[in-house]
Motif scaffolding. Structure first.
Motif, PDB file in Angstrom:
ATOM      1  N   GLY A  59       0.807  -1.221   0.000  1.00 51.78           N
ATOM      2  CA  GLY A  59       0.000   0.000   0.000  1.00 51.78           C
ATOM      3  C   GLY A  59       0.831   1.258   0.000  1.00 51.78           C
ATOM      4  O   GLY A  59       0.323   2.350  -0.289  1.00 51.78           O
ATOM      5  N   SER A  60       2.128   1.142   0.307  1.00 52.66           N
ATOM      6  CA  SER A  60       3.006   2.308   0.312  1.00 52.66           C
ATOM      7  C   SER A  60       3.546   2.565  -1.092  1.00 52.66           C
ATOM      8  O   SER A  60       3.672   1.643  -1.905  1.00 52.66           O
ATOM      9  CB  SER A  60       4.175   2.090   1.269  1.00 52.66           C
ATOM     10  N   VAL A  61       3.881   3.831  -1.355  1.00 49.13           N
ATOM     11  CA  VAL A  61       4.544   4.187  -2.615  1.00 49.13           C
ATOM     12  C   VAL A  61       6.030   4.403  -2.389  1.00 49.13           C
ATOM     13  O   VAL A  61       6.736   4.862  -3.277  1.00 49.13           O
ATOM     14  CB  VAL A  61       3.905   5.429  -3.265  1.00 49.13           C
ATOM     15  N   GLY A  62       6.516   4.081  -1.190  1.00 51.01           N
ATOM     16  CA  GLY A  62       7.943   4.016  -0.964  1.00 51.01           C
ATOM     17  C   GLY A  62       8.569   5.191  -0.244  1.00 51.01           C
ATOM     18  O   GLY A  62       7.897   6.017   0.374  1.00 51.01           O
ATOM     19  N   LEU A  63       9.884   5.224  -0.340  1.00 51.57           N
ATOM     20  CA  LEU A  63      10.699   6.266   0.270  1.00 51.57           C
ATOM     21  C   LEU A  63      11.011   7.354  -0.752  1.00 51.57           C
ATOM     22  O   LEU A  63      10.997   7.101  -1.958  1.00 51.57           O
ATOM     23  CB  LEU A  63      12.014   5.677   0.771  1.00 51.57           C
ATOM     24  N   PRO A  64      11.316   8.559  -0.299  1.00 54.62           N
ATOM     25  CA  PRO A  64      11.744   9.600  -1.247  1.00 54.62           C
ATOM     26  C   PRO A  64      12.971   9.122  -2.028  1.00 54.62           C
ATOM     27  O   PRO A  64      13.819   8.388  -1.505  1.00 54.62           O
ATOM     28  CB  PRO A  64      12.085  10.788  -0.355  1.00 54.62           C
ATOM     29  N   HIS A  65      13.042   9.552  -3.291  1.00 52.55           N
ATOM     30  CA  HIS A  65      14.227   9.237  -4.088  1.00 52.55           C
ATOM     31  C   HIS A  65      15.483   9.790  -3.406  1.00 52.55           C
ATOM     32  O   HIS A  65      15.422  10.682  -2.555  1.00 52.55           O
ATOM     33  CB  HIS A  65      14.099   9.830  -5.483  1.00 52.55           C
ATOM     34  N   PHE A  66      16.641   9.286  -3.856  1.00 48.28           N
ATOM     35  CA  PHE A  66      17.901   9.615  -3.212  1.00 48.28           C
ATOM     36  C   PHE A  66      18.146  11.123  -3.160  1.00 48.28           C
ATOM     37  O   PHE A  66      18.640  11.648  -2.155  1.00 48.28           O
ATOM     38  CB  PHE A  66      19.043   8.920  -3.969  1.00 48.28           C
ATOM     39  N   PHE A  67      17.804  11.835  -4.224  1.00 48.07           N
ATOM     40  CA  PHE A  67      18.052  13.275  -4.281  1.00 48.07           C
ATOM     41  C   PHE A  67      16.773  14.087  -4.136  1.00 48.07           C
ATOM     42  O   PHE A  67      16.692  15.229  -4.609  1.00 48.07           O
ATOM     43  CB  PHE A  67      18.747  13.625  -5.606  1.00 48.07           C
ATOM     44  N   THR A  68      15.768  13.516  -3.489  1.00 47.56           N
ATOM     45  CA  THR A  68      14.464  14.176  -3.338  1.00 47.56           C
ATOM     46  C   THR A  68      13.997  14.045  -1.899  1.00 47.56           C
ATOM     47  O   THR A  68      14.330  13.074  -1.222  1.00 47.56           O
ATOM     48  CB  THR A  68      13.437  13.536  -4.293  1.00 47.56           C
ATOM     49  N   GLU A  69      13.237  15.030  -1.454  1.00 45.02           N
ATOM     50  CA  GLU A  69      12.694  15.000  -0.093  1.00 45.02           C
ATOM     51  C   GLU A  69      11.172  15.125  -0.132  1.00 45.02           C
ATOM     52  O   GLU A  69      10.616  15.790  -1.006  1.00 45.02           O
ATOM     53  CB  GLU A  69      13.268  16.158   0.731  1.00 45.02           C
ATOM     54  N   VAL A  70      10.545  14.478   0.838  1.00 46.06           N
ATOM     55  CA  VAL A  70       9.084  14.516   0.957  1.00 46.06           C
ATOM     56  C   VAL A  70       8.730  14.814   2.404  1.00 46.06           C
ATOM     57  O   VAL A  70       9.348  14.267   3.327  1.00 46.06           O
ATOM     58  CB  VAL A  70       8.452  13.171   0.526  1.00 46.06           C
ATOM     59  N   ARG A  71       7.757  15.671   2.594  1.00 43.85           N
ATOM     60  CA  ARG A  71       7.243  15.924   3.937  1.00 43.85           C
ATOM     61  C   ARG A  71       5.716  16.037   3.865  1.00 43.85           C
ATOM     62  O   ARG A  71       5.135  16.194   2.790  1.00 43.85           O
ATOM     63  CB  ARG A  71       7.844  17.208   4.528  1.00 43.85           C
ATOM     64  N   ILE A  72       5.088  15.955   5.036  1.00 40.40           N
ATOM     65  CA  ILE A  72       3.641  16.075   5.144  1.00 40.40           C
ATOM     66  C   ILE A  72       3.323  17.345   5.933  1.00 40.40           C
ATOM     67  O   ILE A  72       3.870  17.568   7.017  1.00 40.40           O
ATOM     68  CB  ILE A  72       3.023  14.852   5.849  1.00 40.40           C
ATOM     69  N   ALA A  73       2.445  18.168   5.369  1.00 39.06           N
ATOM     70  CA  ALA A  73       2.053  19.413   6.033  1.00 39.06           C
ATOM     71  C   ALA A  73       0.617  19.296   6.531  1.00 39.06           C
ATOM     72  O   ALA A  73      -0.261  18.792   5.826  1.00 39.06           O
ATOM     73  CB  ALA A  73       2.168  20.586   5.069  1.00 39.06           C
ATOM     74  N   ASP A  74       0.384  19.765   7.763  1.00 39.65           N
ATOM     75  CA  ASP A  74      -0.980  19.760   8.278  1.00 39.65           C
ATOM     76  C   ASP A  74      -1.736  20.968   7.736  1.00 39.65           C
ATOM     77  O   ASP A  74      -1.228  21.726   6.895  1.00 39.65           O
ATOM     78  CB  ASP A  74      -0.991  19.717   9.807  1.00 39.65           C
ATOM     79  N   SER A  75      -2.939  21.181   8.209  1.00 45.16           N
ATOM     80  CA  SER A  75      -3.788  22.248   7.665  1.00 45.16           C
ATOM     81  C   SER A  75      -3.225  23.638   7.911  1.00 45.16           C
ATOM     82  O   SER A  75      -3.600  24.602   7.231  1.00 45.16           O
ATOM     83  CB  SER A  75      -5.189  22.153   8.272  1.00 45.16           C
ATOM     84  N   THR A  76      -2.292  23.762   8.852  1.00 46.69           N
ATOM     85  CA  THR A  76      -1.675  25.069   9.124  1.00 46.69           C
ATOM     86  C   THR A  76      -0.379  25.263   8.340  1.00 46.69           C
ATOM     87  O   THR A  76       0.224  26.334   8.395  1.00 46.69           O
ATOM     88  CB  THR A  76      -1.374  25.218  10.623  1.00 46.69           C
ATOM     89  N   GLY A  77       0.061  24.206   7.648  1.00 49.22           N
ATOM     90  CA  GLY A  77       1.317  24.269   6.919  1.00 49.22           C
ATOM     91  C   GLY A  77       2.503  23.742   7.695  1.00 49.22           C
ATOM     92  O   GLY A  77       3.605  23.642   7.157  1.00 49.22           O
ATOM     93  N   ALA A  78       2.284  23.396   8.974  1.00 46.89           N
ATOM     94  CA  ALA A  78       3.372  22.860   9.799  1.00 46.89           C
ATOM     95  C   ALA A  78       3.607  21.387   9.485  1.00 46.89           C
ATOM     96  O   ALA A  78       2.719  20.688   8.975  1.00 46.89           O
ATOM     97  CB  ALA A  78       3.029  23.024  11.281  1.00 46.89           C
ATOM     98  N   ALA A  79       4.804  20.913   9.778  1.00 46.82           N
ATOM     99  CA  ALA A  79       5.141  19.514   9.530  1.00 46.82           C
ATOM    100  C   ALA A  79       4.284  18.603  10.400  1.00 46.82           C
ATOM    101  O   ALA A  79       4.169  18.804  11.614  1.00 46.82           O
ATOM    102  CB  ALA A  79       6.613  19.276   9.804  1.00 46.82           C
TER     103      ALA A  79
END
Length: 507
Positions: A328-348
């Motif tokens: 069900g996962s789409v994996g980890l960020p690529h080696f030279f890429t970053e991913v984060r999740i922001a809540d409704s306020t824009g905070a991590a």
């Protein structure tokens, strides 16, 4: 020639592996030396037609050596390559040509009628060349390239200069041109080489169209960067794909779940030698368990991932070893890429919390062509791309997709944005309201349905709607079903509540 972008790749491949087979196309092969020579002749031809740095060159055609020769020939000049989806209708083609201000359009002969209908409105496109020999009165690309005089190129470029404009369906009903730089395309190729272990001995079967950024950025470019081999197919037919895997010792294959299901369902599946396959990648949507089972029975596992045109196009990768553990996962960020999740306020957001997926890295595009407001809205204040998709990261950093803020429909790997279809549905005689939703489909993953309200006595049904839309938008965007309702559910501000419609019709 100092060229810090993908325009230098052909010259370097010719130097390093001139005699290596770059492409297999039908019964013919093209070496890297021949591919580089063809790109040089295209550059010379484009210069003769007044194309220079920053000018757009559009290409409308199926997978072929000419596609890659034109692309590399354009970017060597510092021109901007514009691949055109072969499934677009004339008005959509016209929009791509006018929006990109294409100086030149090169197209396969079979699209001549659509091009004729499109080029009239696309006044910015002054010149059109057809691939092949053409005629005595209208020489084709092959004729013109034979007489092109190749000269040494000395073009000043930066990795931040645009290399391509790839059009993605817009949520406002008009396709937006995502500008991809030389740096974007280089870094996404490096990401794929690292995370998919691309090597020079690989043989990749290209069954997906190169005009799709997934096939181009994650398929062709990593292969060329490593000096491996591509088997170019004009289209996908499951029996032929299986035969090509066995014939050419294919090691790499990319597709969508439908692709893999059709192959597994084919009568030749059980008897085809698949022993050379080591790298299978799947995008568009999660691989269903029954497909995983069918391939694992043959000793094959999938890499899955997540991305979008704006990421050139890949953001994450799930290695085969984790397919079951992180199902069900789409994996980890690529080696030279970053991913984060922001809540409704824009905070991590903390692990396990659903929020908007935001992405950063050198593969992220700088913006939409000619759309500063849309570009500004696509990025956070600190420069992260706002995907518009919802998801969460687990405690190990693996990404899971929860939903789509943009209500995009993915049907057989093609992106469909409801507002584009809804805008035209509202032009149908008798329609008073329209909403388009994605409904699960065993073959295509999702298909679009149109939910309509109509004027009393109006004769509106699936056939009349599809007939009206046919020719105005690509056929994969046509609603597979039309449902007439008395009233569309709306919020207090008048927006249609699509969650209600999906709950009613999408189960």
């Amino acid at each position: 020639m100092h060229h810090p972008g993908i325009g230098a790749w052909m010259a370097k491949r010719r130097l390093k592996s001139a005699d290596k087979t770059a492409l297999v196309h039908g019964e013919s092969t093209v070496t890297y030396g021949q591919l580089a020579d063809g790109a040089d002749r295209v550059s010379a031809l484009l210069r003769q037609h007044g194309v220079g740095k920053g000018d757009a060159v559009a290409y409308l055609g199926e997978n072929s050596p000419e596609f890659l020769q034109v692309m590399f020939g354009a970017v060597q000049l510092g021109a901007v390559f514009v691949p055109v989806n072969t499934r677009l209708a004339p008005p959509e083609i016209a929009h791509v040509l006018t929006d990109s201000a294409a100086r030149l359009l090169i197209h396969d002969p079979e699209f001549g009628e659509r091009v004729a209908d499109a080029v009239g409105p696309a006044a910015a496109t002054a010149q059109v060349i057809v691939t092949g020999e053409g005629t005595a009165h209208r020489p084709g690309l092959d004729q013109l390239l034979r007489t092109a005089i190749v000269q040494r190129l000395d073009v000043a470029l930066s990795p931040d200069d645009p290399a391509a404009i790839v059009y993605t369906s817009g949520t406002t009903g008009k396709a937006k041109g995502a500008v991809l730089t030389h740096g974007n395309l280089t870094w996404v190729a490096l990401n794929c080489i690292v995370d998919y272990d691309v090597v020079s001995t690989d043989v990749a079967l290209m069954i997906s169209p190169l005009f799709h950024v997934a096939s181009l950025g994650m398929g062709a470019l990593p292969i060329i960067l490593k000096g491996a081999t591509m088997v170019l197919e004009k289209g996908f037919e499951p029996g032929r794909a299986l035969a090509q895997i066995q014939r050419h010792g294919v090691t790499m294959l990319s597709g969508v779940p439908t692709t893999y299901q059709l192959m597994a369902d084919h009568p030749d599946w059980a008897t085809t030698d698949l022993s050379t396959l080591t790298k299978l990648t799947c995008g568009g949507s999660a691989v269903p368990v029954r497909i995983l089972n069918a391939y694992e029975e043959r000793g094959l596992s999938f890499s899955q991932g997540y991305g979008m045109t704006e990421a050139a196009p890949s953001a994450t990768a799930l290695p085969p070893a984790m397919t079951r553990r992180k199902q069900g996962s789409v994996g980890l960020p690529h080696f030279f890429t970053e991913v984060r999740i922001a809540d409704s306020t824009g905070a991590a957001a903390p692990a396990g919390t659903i929020g908007e997926i935001e992405i950063a890295g050198p593969n992220i595009f700088p913006g939409y062509h000619g759309l500063p407001a849309e570009t500004a809205a696509a990025f956070t204040a600190d420069g992260w791309y706002r995907s518009g998709d919802l998801g969460y990261l687990d405690a190990d950093g693996y990404l899971y997709i929860s939903g789509r803020l943009k209500d995009m429909i993915i049907s057989g790997g093609e992106n469909i944005y409801p507002p584009e279809v809804e805008r035209l549905l509202n032009e149908v005689d008798g329609v008073t309201g329209a909403a388009v939703i994605g409904v699960p489909d065993a073959r295509w993953g999702e298909v679009p349905w149109a939910i309509l309200t109509v004027r009393e006595g109006a004769a509106v049904d699936t056939d009349t709607v599809r007939e009206f839309l046919d020719g105005r938008i690509a056929r994969y965007k046509l609603p597979k079903n039309v449902v007439i309702v008395d009233e569309l559910p709306r919020t207090a501000s008048g927006k249609v509540r699509k969650t209600d419609l999906r709950a009613r019709f999408g189960a």
